[in-house]
Each structure stands twice: as C-alpha cells, then as structure tokens.
Design a protein around this motif. Structure first.
Motif, PDB file in Angstrom:
ATOM      1  N   ARG A   3      31.641  -8.949   2.971  1.00  0.00           N
ATOM      2  CA  ARG A   3      30.251  -8.732   2.563  1.00  0.00           C
ATOM      3  C   ARG A   3      29.353  -8.799   3.785  1.00  0.00           C
ATOM      4  O   ARG A   3      29.408  -9.757   4.558  1.00  0.00           O
ATOM      5  CB  ARG A   3      29.827  -9.786   1.532  1.00  0.00           C
ATOM      6  N   TYR A   7      21.141 -12.162 -10.960  1.00  0.00           N
ATOM      7  CA  TYR A   7      20.994 -11.734  -9.572  1.00  0.00           C
ATOM      8  C   TYR A   7      19.568 -11.256  -9.311  1.00  0.00           C
ATOM      9  O   TYR A   7      18.945 -10.616 -10.165  1.00  0.00           O
ATOM     10  CB  TYR A   7      21.950 -10.583  -9.246  1.00  0.00           C
ATOM     11  N   ALA A  59      24.410 -14.499   1.618  1.00  0.00           N
ATOM     12  CA  ALA A  59      24.414 -14.875   0.201  1.00  0.00           C
ATOM     13  C   ALA A  59      23.687 -16.203   0.016  1.00  0.00           C
ATOM     14  O   ALA A  59      23.914 -17.155   0.764  1.00  0.00           O
ATOM     15  CB  ALA A  59      25.852 -14.979  -0.303  1.00  0.00           C
ATOM     16  N   LYS A  93      21.808 -19.017  -3.023  1.00  0.00           N
ATOM     17  CA  LYS A  93      21.591 -19.441  -4.394  1.00  0.00           C
ATOM     18  C   LYS A  93      20.183 -20.010  -4.499  1.00  0.00           C
ATOM     19  O   LYS A  93      19.760 -20.797  -3.652  1.00  0.00           O
ATOM     20  CB  LYS A  93      22.632 -20.470  -4.822  1.00  0.00           C
ATOM     21  N   GLU A 108      28.818 -19.377   0.916  1.00  0.00           N
ATOM     22  CA  GLU A 108      29.839 -18.402   1.288  1.00  0.00           C
ATOM     23  C   GLU A 108      30.248 -17.624   0.050  1.00  0.00           C
ATOM     24  O   GLU A 108      30.786 -18.187  -0.902  1.00  0.00           O
ATOM     25  CB  GLU A 108      31.053 -19.106   1.900  1.00  0.00           C
ATOM     26  N   SER A 109      29.993 -16.328   0.072  1.00  0.00           N
ATOM     27  CA  SER A 109      30.323 -15.484  -1.060  1.00  0.00           C
ATOM     28  C   SER A 109      31.734 -14.937  -0.912  1.00  0.00           C
ATOM     29  O   SER A 109      32.062 -14.302   0.093  1.00  0.00           O
ATOM     30  CB  SER A 109      29.329 -14.324  -1.168  1.00  0.00           C
ATOM     31  N   ASN A 110      32.575 -15.193  -1.882  1.00  0.00           N
ATOM     32  CA  ASN A 110      33.965 -14.748  -1.855  1.00  0.00           C
ATOM     33  C   ASN A 110      34.127 -13.534  -2.759  1.00  0.00           C
ATOM     34  O   ASN A 110      34.183 -13.659  -3.989  1.00  0.00           O
ATOM     35  CB  ASN A 110      34.899 -15.877  -2.308  1.00  0.00           C
ATOM     36  N   VAL A 111      34.195 -12.337  -2.169  1.00  0.00           N
ATOM     37  CA  VAL A 111      34.307 -11.119  -2.972  1.00  0.00           C
ATOM     38  C   VAL A 111      35.757 -10.718  -3.195  1.00  0.00           C
ATOM     39  O   VAL A 111      36.060  -9.893  -4.038  1.00  0.00           O
ATOM     40  CB  VAL A 111      33.536  -9.950  -2.319  1.00  0.00           C
ATOM     41  N   GLU A 155      21.525 -15.642  -7.899  1.00  0.00           N
ATOM     42  CA  GLU A 155      22.045 -15.371  -6.567  1.00  0.00           C
ATOM     43  C   GLU A 155      21.204 -14.293  -5.886  1.00  0.00           C
ATOM     44  O   GLU A 155      20.683 -13.386  -6.547  1.00  0.00           O
ATOM     45  CB  GLU A 155      23.508 -14.939  -6.638  1.00  0.00           C
ATOM     46  N   TYR A 158      21.109 -11.679  -2.351  1.00  0.00           N
ATOM     47  CA  TYR A 158      21.848 -11.104  -1.231  1.00  0.00           C
ATOM     48  C   TYR A 158      20.883 -10.322  -0.356  1.00  0.00           C
ATOM     49  O   TYR A 158      20.068  -9.537  -0.844  1.00  0.00           O
ATOM     50  CB  TYR A 158      22.979 -10.211  -1.743  1.00  0.00           C
TER      51      TYR A 158
END
Length: 213
Positions: A50, A105, A54, A56, A41-44, A77, A79
C-alpha cells in the motif's frame, strides 16, 4: 450488582455492534470533533504494497449533515498518499465517510474545516470552490463567526494582504484580516455531492436526508 454490571456491558456491546451508516447515497456527512487519531500498519495481504499512509480516527459527531449514524462517536480508517491527512490539524471538520463490509472509511481527501457561527451553525470561511470547477457556485454569505476568525497581516504590505485575504470576504483593519463571508455546511455538502462524490458513485437519491437551513 454483578448481574447489573454484566447487563450494562452487554447493552454497550450491542449498541456498538449495531452502529452503522444509513444513507441512500452511501455517504454519511457530519461535523466532527477529533477524539483520537493515530497511524497504523495496514496489512492488505497477497504481497500488495500500500502506497498510502494508514490512520485510524475517532470523532465525536457534533452535527449530522447527510445520512444517519446511530452513535455519538464514530471510528473510521483514513488513507492518504501524502502522509498525515490535512484535516487532522483542525479542531472541527465536515467529513464524508462510507461503510464497506462493516468497516467505515473516510472518503479520500474530502473534508472542509468548519467553524461555529453566532447563530450556532457551522460554516467554512471563504470560497471552497478550488477543486470543484464544475459546480455552479452560489454567492458567499455574510457570516458572523464566533469566535471571530482573524489573521495577522502585519508582515504583509497592503496590496499583498488583500491578495491573500481578498475583500469583501475579509475585512482589513489594525493589522488583521477578519473573515466576514463564507459557506454553510448544507452548501458545502452540495458542492461535494454534485461533483466528486457523484463521480465516485455516491449520488444522493430523492428522499435522502440532508440538513437544510
């Protein structure tokens, strides 16, 4: 013994902390083998949603093609708007990554699945120019892959089999299409470098290290 153990931990942490990309273009391109890959879970923050999945990833660096990275394993990471990135299904891939604020990235959607050759090099099977129309393509090279890359064609009629697996890139015999032509990784990097990576501001500068055969 305890002091030695603590020293080894500190050395390990120091190596990990100093691992980073060194590249005049900002790109580290490498042939990698997947070690770990999972979604998170990507927390922007700031209420931003988003729209991409996402992930890893951790890959063993098998060959450096452009730029430098001072570790044998690289974590980064990924995306992707369409779900699990397509490259995750391949065992070996040529990947393109960049570093921002100490984090690495994946360059979105950029990869080639690659395969070992009899000469010990890495190459792509077939013509990789579908999305790089502006790049002046070089002729495909005759390549002996090891192990061989072959596909069953027993469910196709002869005409359709040769449309899907065109000659002379593929050799047809005994209900199989065997790959005989392709592109080595140095040329694969050039293809990306001269269009999509350049458009993203990652032009390679004079003196940049790029693999050459």
């Amino acid at each position: 013994m305890r002091i030695l153990f603590i020293t080894l931990i500190l050395v390990s942490l120091n190596v990990s902390a100093t691992a980073g990309i060194k590249s005049e273009s900002g790109i580290f391109a490498f042939v990698g083998e997947q070690v770990d890959f999972y979604q998170f879970e990507s927390n922007v923050g700031d209420g931003v949603i988003r729209m991409d999945g996402a992930f890893k990833a951790k890959y063993k660096v098998l060959e450096k093609v452009h730029g430098e990275f001072n570790a044998d394993v690289i974590s980064f990471e990924v995306y992707d708007h369409y779900g699990t990135p397509a490259f995750a299904k391949y065992k070996y891939v040529l990947l393109f990554v960049t570093e921002h604020d100490g984090k690495i990235y994946h360059e979105k959607y950029q990869y080639f699945d690659v395969y070992k050759t009899q000469s010990g090099e890495w190459a792509y099977c077939g013509a990789p120019f579908e999305y790089e129309e502006a790049v002046n393509p070089k002729p495909l090279e005759n390549i002996e892959f090891s192990p061989v890359i072959e596909y069953s064609t027993v469910m196709y009629n002869e005409a359709y089999a040769k449309e899907v697996f065109p000659e002379p890139t593929f050799e047809h015999a005994n209900g199989k299409a065997t790959c005989r032509q392709g592109v080595y990784v140095d040329e694969l990097f050039r293809i990306k470098q001269e269009e999509i990576l350049k458009n993203r501001g990652h032009s390679a500068k004079p003196g940049s290290k790029t693999l050459s055969r």
